[in-house]
Design a protein around this motif. Sequence first.
Motif, mmCIF file in Angstrom:
data_model
loop_
_atom_site.group_PDB
_atom_site.id
_atom_site.type_symbol
_atom_site.label_atom_id
_atom_site.label_comp_id
_atom_site.label_asym_id
_atom_site.label_seq_id
_atom_site.Cartn_x
_atom_site.Cartn_y
_atom_site.Cartn_z
ATOM 1 N N TYR A 186 0.840 -1.197 0.000
ATOM 2 C CA TYR A 186 0.000 0.000 0.000
ATOM 3 C C TYR A 186 0.877 1.249 0.000
ATOM 4 O O TYR A 186 2.060 1.206 0.383
ATOM 5 C CB TYR A 186 -0.923 0.008 1.229
ATOM 6 C CG TYR A 186 -1.943 -1.099 1.207
ATOM 7 C CD1 TYR A 186 -3.228 -0.875 0.713
ATOM 8 C CD2 TYR A 186 -1.618 -2.374 1.647
ATOM 9 C CE1 TYR A 186 -4.165 -1.893 0.677
ATOM 10 C CE2 TYR A 186 -2.543 -3.409 1.605
ATOM 11 C CZ TYR A 186 -3.814 -3.159 1.119
ATOM 12 O OH TYR A 186 -4.739 -4.167 1.058
ATOM 13 N N VAL A 187 0.287 2.341 -0.447
ATOM 14 C CA VAL A 187 1.004 3.618 -0.447
ATOM 15 C C VAL A 187 0.151 4.665 0.249
ATOM 16 O O VAL A 187 -1.063 4.507 0.408
ATOM 17 C CB VAL A 187 1.341 4.092 -1.873
ATOM 18 C CG1 VAL A 187 2.306 3.131 -2.546
ATOM 19 C CG2 VAL A 187 0.079 4.272 -2.708
ATOM 20 N N LEU A 188 0.825 5.743 0.631
ATOM 21 C CA LEU A 188 0.170 6.848 1.312
ATOM 22 C C LEU A 188 0.437 8.121 0.516
ATOM 23 O O LEU A 188 1.570 8.389 0.111
ATOM 24 C CB LEU A 188 0.727 6.986 2.728
ATOM 25 C CG LEU A 188 0.075 7.992 3.670
ATOM 26 C CD1 LEU A 188 -1.305 7.499 4.098
ATOM 27 C CD2 LEU A 188 0.955 8.209 4.900
ATOM 28 N N VAL B 70 -5.272 13.223 3.199
ATOM 29 C CA VAL B 70 -4.467 11.998 3.258
ATOM 30 C C VAL B 70 -5.272 10.878 2.632
ATOM 31 O O VAL B 70 -6.494 10.797 2.816
ATOM 32 C CB VAL B 70 -4.119 11.641 4.726
ATOM 33 C CG1 VAL B 70 -3.325 10.339 4.788
ATOM 34 C CG2 VAL B 70 -3.342 12.768 5.378
ATOM 35 N N ALA B 71 -4.598 9.996 1.888
ATOM 36 C CA ALA B 71 -5.276 8.830 1.324
ATOM 37 C C ALA B 71 -4.331 7.640 1.310
ATOM 38 O O ALA B 71 -3.116 7.787 1.122
ATOM 39 C CB ALA B 71 -5.779 9.113 -0.088
ATOM 40 N N VAL B 72 -4.907 6.455 1.503
ATOM 41 C CA VAL B 72 -4.197 5.183 1.382
ATOM 42 C C VAL B 72 -4.715 4.491 0.135
ATOM 43 O O VAL B 72 -5.929 4.469 -0.118
ATOM 44 C CB VAL B 72 -4.436 4.285 2.618
ATOM 45 C CG1 VAL B 72 -3.748 2.938 2.440
ATOM 46 C CG2 VAL B 72 -3.946 4.976 3.881
ATOM 47 N N ALA B 73 -3.809 3.939 -0.665
ATOM 48 C CA ALA B 73 -4.219 3.213 -1.875
ATOM 49 C C ALA B 73 -3.453 1.911 -1.968
ATOM 50 O O ALA B 73 -2.319 1.794 -1.469
ATOM 51 C CB ALA B 73 -3.974 4.055 -3.121
ATOM 52 N N ASP B 74 -4.073 0.911 -2.611
ATOM 53 C CA ASP B 74 -3.371 -0.346 -2.857
ATOM 54 C C ASP B 74 -2.508 -0.204 -4.108
ATOM 55 O O ASP B 74 -2.461 0.861 -4.733
ATOM 56 C CB ASP B 74 -4.347 -1.519 -2.958
ATOM 57 C CG ASP B 74 -5.336 -1.384 -4.109
ATOM 58 O OD1 ASP B 74 -5.024 -0.681 -5.100
ATOM 59 O OD2 ASP B 74 -6.424 -1.996 -4.030
ATOM 60 N N LEU B 75 -1.841 -1.287 -4.503
ATOM 61 C CA LEU B 75 -0.912 -1.200 -5.621
ATOM 62 C C LEU B 75 -1.605 -1.034 -6.970
ATOM 63 O O LEU B 75 -0.949 -0.754 -7.971
ATOM 64 C CB LEU B 75 -0.001 -2.434 -5.654
ATOM 65 C CG LEU B 75 1.019 -2.531 -4.516
ATOM 66 C CD1 LEU B 75 1.963 -3.701 -4.756
ATOM 67 C CD2 LEU B 75 1.817 -1.235 -4.359
ATOM 68 N N ALA B 76 -2.918 -1.205 -7.010
ATOM 69 C CA ALA B 76 -3.670 -0.910 -8.230
ATOM 70 C C ALA B 76 -4.082 0.553 -8.292
ATOM 71 O O ALA B 76 -4.684 0.999 -9.271
ATOM 72 C CB ALA B 76 -4.908 -1.800 -8.314
ATOM 73 N N GLY B 77 -3.766 1.308 -7.245
ATOM 74 C CA GLY B 77 -4.132 2.716 -7.198
ATOM 75 C C GLY B 77 -5.522 2.971 -6.663
ATOM 76 O O GLY B 77 -5.996 4.112 -6.661
#
Length: 382
Positions: free
Chosen positions: A66-68, A79-86
């Motif tokens: 995941y990315v921030l 702020v947002a958290v996303a998985d590797l698919a965006g």
Amino acid sequence: MLLERLRTTGSASRAQLARDTGLSKPTVSAALATLEQAGLAREAGLLAPGRGRVAVLYEPDPTAGYVLGVDIGRGRLRVAVADLAGEITARRDVPNRGRSAGAVADAVIAESRAAIEEAGIGPGAVVHAAIGTPGVWDESEQRVRYAAQLPGWGRRGLFDRIRAGLDTTISVHNDANLAALGEYARGAGAGSRHFVYLLLGTGIGMGVVSGGKLQRGAHGAAGEIGFLPLPGGAGAGAGGEHDQRRGMLESAASAESVVRGARESGLRGASTAKQVFDAARAGDPAALAAVQRQAEQLAYAVAVVSSVIDPDLVVLGGGMGQSSDLLLDRVEEALHALTPLRPRLAPSLLGDEAVLIGALSTALRTARPEVFDRRSAAVARA
């Protein structure tokens, strides 16, 4: 190779992957087995052709990491958290109530942790965080320069504090640059060969994207258009970052300048640029005069930019960019009076989300290869 193929063109069967890559079917099968074992790919369903055998479809596993993304503004923190698919799995959008640089840094940590908790992931699942901020990131000194909208924000150690609080790697970027990347990825800049994004809000900034790549300049300051001197304006001093920017574009083309201009024209009761633009929509002469002056200042900026980098598109974004219904035609008319160069003008399609989308896109470019290396190495050691 296979993972990138699945990421860019969608799920596929072993046979499809073999045809697309030129690899043999046994090689593709072995590679997919390794990707599955590493948690990088997974089954995505079945393909049932009219004739022949049913085939298993594969796709990248978006939960492998995941990315921030973080957008730090004077008025709000996003702020947002996303998985590797965006895909965004959690987000926070709150007022920035920090009264000091340290308090803002702590608020970034707190909101980021809250978003990670809302996403339902473990503390080590975030691979990278990309942070957008006003000003220019000085890599050698590990601090932000020229962020006049956030007093004390240039102090050393603030981002070390954020990095320790998030317990992951971070990268720091100018907010207008991230917004430009966001518009290129999912907004008005998609498909453009060479475009600029104007971030119009508390300050004014610009991001330049050419051939899909951000143009940063020699010191990361490309796009600091707020420092552009105005014809006949008083100097801003010796050029230090604490100057008041008198006689510079930011003093005449920011949200505060719109409010100031409206008051000077006789408008009463408007304390924000939004209120001025609302009054202009209602036909108030003083508000309309302030909007016209704003459009003329922006046209001057676009004329200068056009003569230097010749963009095919200029996107108006930020808080004031949301009033493009009032600005675009006026900017275009004033621009035509200044220069024969005529880039296309367009409103942002992402609005307040542009910086955040750009931050997530930037974080993903760092995180995806990092996740691949980590998980592949773990399988190799097993």
